[in-house]
Design a protein around this motif. Structure first.
Motif, PDB file in Angstrom:
ATOM      1  N   GLY A   1      17.528   3.121  -7.359  1.00  0.00           N
ATOM      2  CA  GLY A   1      16.690   3.050  -6.161  1.00  0.00           C
ATOM      3  C   GLY A   1      15.334   3.731  -6.266  1.00  0.00           C
ATOM      4  N   LYS A   2      14.791   3.801  -7.468  1.00  0.00           N
ATOM      5  CA  LYS A   2      13.456   4.411  -7.637  1.00  0.00           C
ATOM      6  C   LYS A   2      12.396   3.633  -6.861  1.00  0.00           C
ATOM      7  N   THR A   3      12.390   2.335  -7.049  1.00  0.00           N
ATOM      8  CA  THR A   3      11.346   1.527  -6.437  1.00  0.00           C
ATOM      9  C   THR A   3      11.485   1.516  -4.914  1.00  0.00           C
ATOM     10  N   THR A   4      12.707   1.367  -4.437  1.00  0.00           N
ATOM     11  CA  THR A   4      12.956   1.401  -2.998  1.00  0.00           C
ATOM     12  C   THR A   4      12.520   2.740  -2.418  1.00  0.00           C
ATOM     13  N   THR A   5      12.849   3.819  -3.135  1.00  0.00           N
ATOM     14  CA  THR A   5      12.462   5.155  -2.681  1.00  0.00           C
ATOM     15  C   THR A   5      10.942   5.284  -2.648  1.00  0.00           C
ATOM     16  N   THR A   6      10.277   4.799  -3.715  1.00  0.00           N
ATOM     17  CA  THR A   6       8.816   4.876  -3.764  1.00  0.00           C
ATOM     18  C   THR A   6       8.205   4.148  -2.571  1.00  0.00           C
ATOM     19  N   ALA A   7       8.678   2.931  -2.323  1.00  0.00           N
ATOM     20  CA  ALA A   7       8.126   2.126  -1.234  1.00  0.00           C
ATOM     21  C   ALA A   7       8.333   2.824   0.106  1.00  0.00           C
ATOM     22  N   ASN A   8       9.530   3.342   0.324  1.00  0.00           N
ATOM     23  CA  ASN A   8       9.844   3.923   1.628  1.00  0.00           C
ATOM     24  C   ASN A   8       9.196   5.282   1.846  1.00  0.00           C
ATOM     25  N   VAL A   9       9.248   6.131   0.826  1.00  0.00           N
ATOM     26  CA  VAL A   9       8.635   7.452   0.955  1.00  0.00           C
ATOM     27  C   VAL A   9       7.118   7.301   1.098  1.00  0.00           C
ATOM     28  N   GLY A  10       6.556   6.385   0.318  1.00  0.00           N
ATOM     29  CA  GLY A  10       5.109   6.143   0.396  1.00  0.00           C
ATOM     30  C   GLY A  10       4.710   5.665   1.781  1.00  0.00           C
ATOM     31  N   THR A  11       5.462   4.703   2.302  1.00  0.00           N
ATOM     32  CA  THR A  11       5.159   4.184   3.631  1.00  0.00           C
ATOM     33  C   THR A  11       5.306   5.280   4.685  1.00  0.00           C
ATOM     34  N   ALA A  12       6.390   6.057   4.570  1.00  0.00           N
ATOM     35  CA  ALA A  12       6.635   7.122   5.547  1.00  0.00           C
ATOM     36  C   ALA A  12       5.502   8.145   5.519  1.00  0.00           C
ATOM     37  N   LEU A  13       5.027   8.483   4.315  1.00  0.00           N
ATOM     38  CA  LEU A  13       3.918   9.449   4.216  1.00  0.00           C
ATOM     39  C   LEU A  13       2.651   8.877   4.846  1.00  0.00           C
ATOM     40  N   SER A  14       2.434   7.574   4.643  1.00  0.00           N
ATOM     41  CA  SER A  14       1.224   6.979   5.205  1.00  0.00           C
ATOM     42  C   SER A  14       1.310   6.941   6.734  1.00  0.00           C
ATOM     43  N   LEU A  15       2.538   6.831   7.263  1.00  0.00           N
ATOM     44  CA  LEU A  15       2.720   6.858   8.717  1.00  0.00           C
ATOM     45  C   LEU A  15       2.486   8.263   9.274  1.00  0.00           C
ATOM     46  N   LEU A  16       2.547   9.274   8.384  1.00  0.00           N
ATOM     47  CA  LEU A  16       2.243  10.649   8.798  1.00  0.00           C
ATOM     48  C   LEU A  16       0.745  10.935   8.656  1.00  0.00           C
ATOM     49  N   ASP A  17      -0.043   9.859   8.533  1.00  0.00           N
ATOM     50  CA  ASP A  17      -1.505   9.983   8.428  1.00  0.00           C
ATOM     51  C   ASP A  17      -1.975  10.600   7.128  1.00  0.00           C
ATOM     52  N   LYS A  18      -1.196  10.427   6.084  1.00  0.00           N
ATOM     53  CA  LYS A  18      -1.643  10.870   4.765  1.00  0.00           C
ATOM     54  C   LYS A  18      -2.176   9.640   4.037  1.00  0.00           C
ATOM     55  N   LYS A  19      -3.188   9.842   3.224  1.00  0.00           N
ATOM     56  CA  LYS A  19      -3.714   8.732   2.432  1.00  0.00           C
ATOM     57  C   LYS A  19      -2.899   8.656   1.142  1.00  0.00           C
ATOM     58  N   VAL A  20      -2.214   7.546   0.968  1.00  0.00           N
ATOM     59  CA  VAL A  20      -1.227   7.448  -0.112  1.00  0.00           C
ATOM     60  C   VAL A  20      -1.562   6.300  -1.063  1.00  0.00           C
ATOM     61  N   LEU A  21      -1.466   6.572  -2.349  1.00  0.00           N
ATOM     62  CA  LEU A  21      -1.614   5.527  -3.365  1.00  0.00           C
ATOM     63  C   LEU A  21      -0.320   5.424  -4.152  1.00  0.00           C
ATOM     64  N   LEU A  22       0.238   4.230  -4.203  1.00  0.00           N
ATOM     65  CA  LEU A  22       1.431   4.009  -5.019  1.00  0.00           C
ATOM     66  C   LEU A  22       0.990   3.343  -6.314  1.00  0.00           C
ATOM     67  N   ILE A  23       1.481   3.835  -7.435  1.00  0.00           N
ATOM     68  CA  ILE A  23       1.160   3.199  -8.713  1.00  0.00           C
ATOM     69  C   ILE A  23       2.460   2.760  -9.374  1.00  0.00           C
ATOM     70  N   ASP A  24       2.552   1.478  -9.660  1.00  0.00           N
ATOM     71  CA  ASP A  24       3.723   0.954 -10.360  1.00  0.00           C
ATOM     72  C   ASP A  24       3.466   1.080 -11.859  1.00  0.00           C
ATOM     73  N   THR A  25       4.267   1.885 -12.552  1.00  0.00           N
ATOM     74  CA  THR A  25       4.040   2.059 -13.990  1.00  0.00           C
ATOM     75  C   THR A  25       5.044   1.258 -14.817  1.00  0.00           C
ATOM     76  N   ASP A  26       5.824   0.430 -14.156  1.00  0.00           N
ATOM     77  CA  ASP A  26       6.823  -0.360 -14.875  1.00  0.00           C
ATOM     78  C   ASP A  26       6.170  -1.649 -15.397  1.00  0.00           C
ATOM     79  N   ILE A  27       5.352  -1.492 -16.433  1.00  0.00           N
ATOM     80  CA  ILE A  27       4.584  -2.626 -16.944  1.00  0.00           C
ATOM     81  C   ILE A  27       5.529  -3.616 -17.622  1.00  0.00           C
ATOM     82  N   GLY A  28       5.429  -4.870 -17.226  1.00  0.00           N
ATOM     83  CA  GLY A  28       6.307  -5.899 -17.795  1.00  0.00           C
ATOM     84  C   GLY A  28       7.503  -6.210 -16.915  1.00  0.00           C
ATOM     85  N   LEU A  29       7.869  -5.267 -16.045  1.00  0.00           N
ATOM     86  CA  LEU A  29       8.984  -5.524 -15.119  1.00  0.00           C
ATOM     87  C   LEU A  29       8.614  -4.996 -13.739  1.00  0.00           C
ATOM     88  N   ARG A  30       7.466  -5.455 -13.253  1.00  0.00           N
ATOM     89  CA  ARG A  30       7.008  -4.874 -11.998  1.00  0.00           C
ATOM     90  C   ARG A  30       7.822  -5.372 -10.814  1.00  0.00           C
TER      91      ARG A  30
END
Lengths: 264, 210
Positions: free
Chosen positions: A15-44
């Motif tokens: 659940g790394k990707t799910t966690t990244t998506a959800n935690v990132g979204t939740a942080l952005s809802l807390l008015d933080k400026k968030v950048l998500l970077i997918d480093t899984d090149i080839g299996l994004r």
């Protein structure tokens, strides 16, 4: 000056990707400026989970190779004001990027964002090394299974060897009913083995599957228990003290309600 | 160390002056002048051909460079040329849409696969999400096109894409990019054609138009 957080696990499918998506979204809802970077090149995957796949023009490899500026590769999420994504390349492989380049990129982007969250690929090879290169903090995701915990242990060792000392743990897909019966490891068992700080516990939730398929993070669903767990995790990342949810009580209550309806 | 934006190199056909494309030419003039000053004794030895390279130059930039050469190396026997005059960095727009090179690909393209063609391209199979096809000319897909499709990639806006099932992640023709609407529900699947009209990519039913 922002912070770079890598979300990693060693084992795949926890659940790394799910966690990244959800935690990132939740942080952005807390008015933080968030950048998500997918480093899984080839299996994004992160772009699919966020429902942004069809907006990709440039990716992380283009940024690193200088084909485009970082800002050009950032996909702004229409639904969430402060959320941005730099997707991975799909037609390339992990060797297209090296840790040194990632470090430079993170340093540059840190100035613009409050949080940069790296979605790490499974494994401990080049992709992992790229993902952790610029990170100050790590979130290790594990499920209550012996194999996942074993891999998490290995990962924590590797993170420490690479000078990432701020490591916290998320226990994902916990099933209270199985823990109660003694069929599943409980959170304390896992913490005994791994000896790192607990960042949060996310219950197993069918809603996560539908939300990832639809490309809508579960944190936006007020009724989702997992979504609430992710919101709490985001709060804790910002430094707020939030008590760990009593899953037994919560799921007990929900089941009770469900049963009530079933009887009718 | 200071970054050098102007580099002089000796070559068989004279001297190559490589200008960094990170900086506009007008900001490089001082550095260029300095470099020429340093090499004045070399340039005055005999005739020499100077080739400017590293980027594509506009006519006004060329004029600026030539004036600078004439001024600083006035006493020397030098001629000036540009790399882009001989070999262009910019890919030439492919215009051979109706005949010419065509690549046939047998089989389905899966996620992560990239298929390129210098001319037209025919795919006898599906293009799955995550796969990418790029052609300088037209693209025909005898199957379901669900990945990224890019026709006329060197800049030909006349290029088109036809697929038996047009459900792409993204369509690009020349320099125009589009994606299907978010809630795209279709009752039946028909062959469709994508092309550019008024700077916009249109997709229309293919069978009723022939």
């Amino acid at each position: 000056m922002g912070e770079v957080i890598v979300i990693t696990s060693g084992k795949g499918g926890v659940g790394k990707t799910t966690t990244t998506a959800n935690v990132g979204t939740a942080l952005s809802l807390l008015d933080k400026k968030v950048l998500l970077i997918d480093t899984d090149i080839g299996l994004r995957n992160l772009d699919v989970v966020l429902g942004l796949e069809n907006r990709i023009v440039y990716d992380i490899v283009d940024v690193v190779e200088g084909t485009c500026r970082p800002n050009q590769a950032m996909i702004k999420d229409k639904r969430f004001e402060n959320l941005y994504l730099i997707p991975a390349a799909q037609t390339r492989d992990k060797t297209s990027v090296n840790p040194e380049q990632m470090k430079i990129l993170c340093e540059e982007l840190k100035k613009e964002f409050d949080y940069i969250i790296m979605d790490c690929p499974a494994g401990i090879e080049q992709g992992f090394k790229n993902a952790i290169a610029g990170a100050q903090r790590a979130i290790v995701v594990t499920t209550p299974e012996v194999s996942a915990v074993r891999d998490a242990d290995r990962i924590i060792g590797l993170l420490e060897a690479n000078d990432v000392h701020n490591v916290r743990l998320i226990v994902n897909r916990l099933r209270v009913d199985m823990v109660k019966k003694g069929d599943m490891m409980n959170v304390d068992d896992i913490l005994d083995i791994l000896a790192v700080g607990l960042l949060g516990v996310v219950p197993d939730d069918e809603g996560i599957i539908t939300s990832t398929n639809r490309g809508e993070p579960a944190v936006t669903d007020a009724k989702s228990l997992a979504g609430r767990a992710y919101r709490n995790i985001a709060d804790r990342i910002t430094g707020k003290e939030v008590p760990v949810m009593d899953l037994e009580k919560e799921s007990g209550f929900i089941n009770a309600v469900k049963n009530l309806f079933k009887k009718k | 160390m200071k970054k050098e934006y102007v580099v002089l190199k000796g070559a068989r056909d004279g001297v190559h002056v490589i200008l960094s494309d990170e900086m506009p030419v007008r900001l490089l003039m001082d550095e260029l002048k300095e470099k020429f000053e340093q090499g004045r004794s070399f340039f005055s030895q005999g005739s020499c051909h100077i080739t400017f390279m590293g980027k594509a130059f506009t006519p006004s930039e060329k004029l600026k460079l030539e004036t600078e050469v004439a001024k600083t190396l006035s006493s020397c026997d030098v001629t000036v040329g540009y790399e882009s005059d001989t070999v262009s960095d910019e890919p030439v727009v492919y215009t051979n849409l109706n005949e010419g090179y065509t690549k046939f690909h047998n089989g389905t393209l899966r996620s992560g696969q990239l298929l390129e063609s210098e001319g037209n391209l025919v795919v006898l199979g599906h293009i799955n999400p995550g796969a990418e096809v790029v052609a300088a000319g037209n693209i025909i897909v005898m199957g379901a096109a669900k990945g990224i499709l890019h026709a006329g990639c060197t800049g030909n806006r006349e290029a088109f894409i036809i697929a038996l099932n047009m459900s792409p992640t993204q369509i690009r023709i020349a320099d125009i990019i589009t994606r299907p609407p978010d809630n795209d529900v279709r009752s039946e699947i028909l062959p469709e054609k994508a092309y550019i009209k008024n700077e916009t990519i249109y997709i229309e039913d293919y069978l009723t138009k022939i």
